[in-house]
Design an enzyme around this catalytic site. Structure first.
Site, PDB file in Angstrom:
ATOM      1  N   CYS A 197      -5.887   2.431  -4.939  1.00 25.80           N
ATOM      2  CA  CYS A 197      -5.787   3.039  -3.313  1.00 25.80           C
ATOM      3  C   CYS A 197      -6.658   3.533  -2.931  1.00 25.80           C
ATOM      4  O   CYS A 197      -6.924   4.944  -3.272  1.00 25.80           O
ATOM      5  CB  CYS A 197      -4.342   3.189  -3.470  1.00 25.80           C
ATOM      6  SG  CYS A 197      -3.277   4.416  -1.851  1.00 25.80           S
TER       7      CYS A 197
ATOM      8  N   CYS B  33       0.390  -1.122   0.271  1.00 23.76           N
ATOM      9  CA  CYS B  33       0.007   0.106  -0.505  1.00 23.76           C
ATOM     10  C   CYS B  33       0.713   1.004   0.339  1.00 23.76           C
ATOM     11  O   CYS B  33       1.127   1.686   0.956  1.00 23.76           O
ATOM     12  CB  CYS B  33      -0.945   0.387   1.034  1.00 23.76           C
ATOM     13  SG  CYS B  33      -2.438   1.452   0.492  1.00 23.76           S
TER      14      CYS B  33
HETATM   15  C1  LIG Z   1      -1.178  -0.006   6.640  1.00 20.78           C
HETATM   16  C2  LIG Z   1      -1.162  -0.224   5.397  1.00 20.78           C
HETATM   17  C3  LIG Z   1      -2.732   0.399   5.204  1.00 20.78           C
HETATM   18  C4  LIG Z   1      -2.617  -0.676   3.993  1.00 20.78           C
HETATM   19  N1  LIG Z   1      -3.819   0.059   3.361  1.00 20.78           N
HETATM   20  C5  LIG Z   1      -4.056  -0.719   2.140  1.00 20.78           C
HETATM   21  C6  LIG Z   1      -5.543   0.158   1.599  1.00 20.78           C
HETATM   22  O1  LIG Z   1      -5.896   1.332   1.775  1.00 20.78           O
HETATM   23  N2  LIG Z   1      -6.768  -1.233   0.862  1.00 20.78           N
HETATM   24  C7  LIG Z   1      -5.507  -2.550   0.576  1.00 20.78           C
HETATM   25  O2  LIG Z   1      -6.093  -2.700  -1.469  1.00 20.78           O
HETATM   26  N3  LIG Z   1      -4.754  -2.869   0.627  1.00 20.78           N
HETATM   27  C8  LIG Z   1      -3.563  -2.128   1.065  1.00 20.78           C
HETATM   28  N4  LIG Z   1      -2.752  -2.717   2.628  1.00 20.78           N
HETATM   29  C9  LIG Z   1      -2.222  -3.679   2.178  1.00 20.78           C
HETATM   30  C10 LIG Z   1      -2.693  -4.867   2.616  1.00 20.78           C
HETATM   31  O3  LIG Z   1      -3.606  -4.821   3.561  1.00 20.78           O
HETATM   32  C11 LIG Z   1      -1.539  -5.877   1.588  1.00 20.78           C
HETATM   33  O4  LIG Z   1      -1.626  -5.849   0.839  1.00 20.78           O
HETATM   34  C12 LIG Z   1      -2.365  -7.447   1.995  1.00 20.78           C
HETATM   35  O5  LIG Z   1      -2.651  -8.224   3.355  1.00 20.78           O
HETATM   36  C13 LIG Z   1      -1.378  -8.370   1.144  1.00 20.78           C
HETATM   37  O6  LIG Z   1      -1.582  -9.868   1.101  1.00 20.78           O
HETATM   38  P1  LIG Z   1      -1.031 -10.606   1.271  1.00 20.78           P
HETATM   39  O7  LIG Z   1      -2.238 -12.151   0.949  1.00 20.78           O
HETATM   40  O8  LIG Z   1      -0.147 -10.815   0.310  1.00 20.78           O
HETATM   41  O9  LIG Z   1      -0.107 -10.545   2.592  1.00 20.78           O
HETATM   42  P2  LIG Z   1      -0.078 -10.639   4.177  1.00 20.78           P
HETATM   43  O10 LIG Z   1      -1.882 -10.532   4.092  1.00 20.78           O
HETATM   44  O11 LIG Z   1       0.401  -9.671   4.693  1.00 20.78           O
HETATM   45  O12 LIG Z   1      -0.206 -12.196   4.138  1.00 20.78           O
HETATM   46  C14 LIG Z   1       0.857 -12.365   4.442  1.00 20.78           C
HETATM   47  C15 LIG Z   1       0.876 -14.036   5.275  1.00 20.78           C
HETATM   48  O13 LIG Z   1       1.597 -15.224   5.143  1.00 20.78           O
HETATM   49  C16 LIG Z   1       2.026 -15.678   6.536  1.00 20.78           C
HETATM   50  N5  LIG Z   1       3.380 -16.094   6.417  1.00 20.78           N
HETATM   51  C17 LIG Z   1       4.777 -15.539   6.345  1.00 20.78           C
HETATM   52  N6  LIG Z   1       5.560 -16.372   6.435  1.00 20.78           N
HETATM   53  C18 LIG Z   1       5.622 -17.534   5.987  1.00 20.78           C
HETATM   54  C19 LIG Z   1       5.969 -18.910   5.637  1.00 20.78           C
HETATM   55  N7  LIG Z   1       6.867 -19.018   6.334  1.00 20.78           N
HETATM   56  N8  LIG Z   1       5.410 -20.205   6.345  1.00 20.78           N
HETATM   57  C20 LIG Z   1       3.666 -19.699   5.791  1.00 20.78           C
HETATM   58  N9  LIG Z   1       3.041 -18.713   6.162  1.00 20.78           N
HETATM   59  C21 LIG Z   1       3.956 -17.112   6.154  1.00 20.78           C
HETATM   60  C22 LIG Z   1       1.416 -14.736   7.423  1.00 20.78           C
HETATM   61  O14 LIG Z   1       1.475 -15.218   8.508  1.00 20.78           O
HETATM   62  C23 LIG Z   1       0.586 -14.295   6.736  1.00 20.78           C
HETATM   63  O15 LIG Z   1      -1.002 -14.341   7.583  1.00 20.78           O
HETATM   64  C24 LIG Z   1      -2.550  -1.882   3.167  1.00 20.78           C
HETATM   65  C25 LIG Z   1      -0.854  -2.553   3.952  1.00 20.78           C
HETATM   66  C26 LIG Z   1      -0.861  -1.144   5.757  1.00 20.78           C
HETATM   67  C27 LIG Z   1      -0.027  -2.466   6.359  1.00 20.78           C
END
Ligand SMILES: Cc1cc2nc3c(=O)[nH]c(=O)nc-3n(C[C@H](O)[C@H](O)[C@H](O)COP(=O)(O)OP(=O)(O)OC[C@H]3O[C@@H](n4cnc5c(N)ncnc54)[C@H](O)[C@@H]3O)c2cc1C
Length: 414
Positions: free
Chosen positions: A358, A179
């Site tokens: 965004c 983000c």
């Molecule tokens: C402050 C903030 C504001 C944001 N605002 C927005 C917004 O307004 N709109 C929007 O669309 N997005 C927003 N985002 C971004 C969004 O939250 C992320 O892009 C999204 O959560 C990514 O999803 P993901 O599944 O790739 O990663 P995550 O949701 O972070 O999940 C990754 C998972 O992998 C697991 N993991 C890590 N290592 C391992 C391992 N070795 N083995 C197995 N599992 C593991 C973790 O525990 C976690 O559960 C924001 C993020 C933040 C921090």
């Protein structure tokens, strides 16, 4: 317990040293849980395992509003076991190594999981140690805060409330980060809060940004530049936070170009940490040189191992890393994975166009809903100009999108 839990005391047999599942998903965050839901809905007899070390699932987009004092951090978390589909198996462990030539994932405890198909969705690493002197333990002390951690976002609101004037500093590292709008959203809320509480006239608000401009899409960048000017915020582009000296409340920024470093005293500082691929992926056979999981930018399939797909923050997809992007990537991964199962040709695959979004909060009750694709061209949903601060779009972020996330996206329905 609503799902099969591999590590649960309810499990009859002790965990096998090697277990097999038809589909293994590494990471049960936004991306992994959404793909699991889609596959469990679509497959007749799903054998889907999600490897996830955390008991808790977070809706991170709301952390911005927690930092602005709009809602509580508790509203952003649920038990991991409750958000995964009931037909999925939760393997509560972390992936330590990928051996794609043997269709194997090695876990932290040394056991192995083999698969027919693998989806990698491990998120991004917050690289706090790239800032000299910085540690997440400092959040909540010395005027230091960050919305990038669950525990931190509530501290942001406390920090804003405690601020009585002086230098309020907001940082954004060199991308990629998750983000890319979040570092400036909290700054606009802070500016609004300072005005309401009567301290804005006693404050200098500065934005130090590792990127060369306020936003990557020209149309939205122009509007945001006007907002920054209207709010009287000082900007320093191509500057990255290099060092924090907490006791003296000093921040040192290095130029990503040829400029001199800037050393500044802060009365409060909101830090967005530098981010990188998870350590487990660095040097892995499934990753590119940067550690991101290689994925075709349209089909999300691994270029070398056709039974592997990746999406979300850990993938190599050259788009802005957001949950909104995942909402469009997940159906592509689910459908293309099932086409691969059925032996259908790549030419028939569903394609992802780089869509990301965004919701740029520009103050309390104000939001510009940026939506765009790989070509950095706006790709807007609503039949009105979204490049304008709107109350309705703020309400969408505050209430609509969280409901869509928990009840639609994580159920594989939206
Ligand atoms: C402050 C903030 C504001 C944001 N605002 C927005 C917004 O307004 N709109 C929007 O669309 N997005 C927003 N985002 C971004 C969004 O939250 C992320 O892009 C999204 O959560 C990514 O999803 P993901 O599944 O790739 O990663 P995550 O949701 O972070 O999940 C990754 C998972 O992998 C697991 N993991 C890590 N290592 C391992 C391992 N070795 N083995 C197995 N599992 C593991 C973790 O525990 C976690 O559960 C924001 C993020 C933040 C921090």
């Amino acid at each position: 317990m609503s799902i099969k839990d591999a590590q649960s005391p309810l499990s009859a047999a002790p965990a096998a040293r090697t277990r097999h599942h038809q589909v293994v998903i590494v990471g049960g965050g936004s991306a992994g849980a959404t793909v699991a839901a889609r596959l469990c809905r679509a497959l007749k007899e799903p054998d889907v395992a999600v490897i996830e070390p955390s008991d808790v699932h977070y809706y991170q987009p709301l952390w911005t509003l927690v930092g602005g004092g709009v809602t509580n951090k508790e509203t952003t978390r649920r038990r991991e076991a409750d958000v995964l589909p009931s037909k999925a198996t939760l393997v509560r462990n972390a992936a330590k190594e990928f051996i794609p030539s043997e269709n194997t994932v090695v876990l932290d405890d040394g056991s192995k999981v083999t698969y027919d198909y693998l989806v990698v969705a491990m998120g991004i690493k917050l690289n706090w140690t790239a800032i000299k002197g910085m540690s997440p333990d400092l959040i909540g002390q010395h005027g230091i805060c960050s919305n990038y951690l669950y525990e931190g976002c509530e501290q942001t609101w406390k920090t804003l409330q405690a601020f009585k004037g002086g230098n309020a500093v907001f940082t954004m590292p060199v991308p990629p980060i998750k983000c890319a709008g979040a570092p400036q959203k909290i700054m606009y809320l802070a500016d609004d809060h300072f005005r309401r509480s009567g301290v804005r006239e006693k404050a200098t608000v500065s934005f130090f940004c590792g990127a060369p401009s306020i936003f990557s899409v020209k149309e939205y960048a122009e509007t945001l530049a006007g907002i920054v000017q209207r709010k009287g915020i000082q900007t320093h582009f191509k500057y990255q936070l290099a060092e924090i000296q907490p006791d003296s409340q000093t921040a040192i920024f290095h130029s990503t170009g040829e400029e001199d470093p800037i050393e500044i005293h802060f009365d409060m500082i909101h830090i967005t940490p530098p981010q990188c691929a998870p350590d487990v992926l660095k040097g892995s056979p499934i990753s590119d040189a940067g550690g991101w999981v290689s994925a075709d930018k349209f089909t999300l399939q691994h270029p070398e191992f056709p039974n592997i797909f990746s999406l979300g923050d850990c993938s190599s997809l050259p788009t802005s890393k957001t949950g909104a992007a995942i909402r469009k990537q997940a159906p592509v991964v689910a459908e293309n994975l099932m086409k691969t199962m059925r032996g259908e040709p790549t030419a028939s695959f569903k394609r992802y166009d780089g869509y990301t979004s965004c919701p740029l909060v520009t103050g309390y009750g104000k939001l510009i809903l940026a939506e765009f694709d790989y070509d950095l061209k706006p790709k807007e949903t609503f039949p009105f100009n979204q490049n304008k601060e709107r109350w309705s779009m703020y309400q969408l972020k505050r209430h609509g999108l969280p409901a869509l996330y928990w009840n639609g996206m994580l159920k594989g329905r939206a």
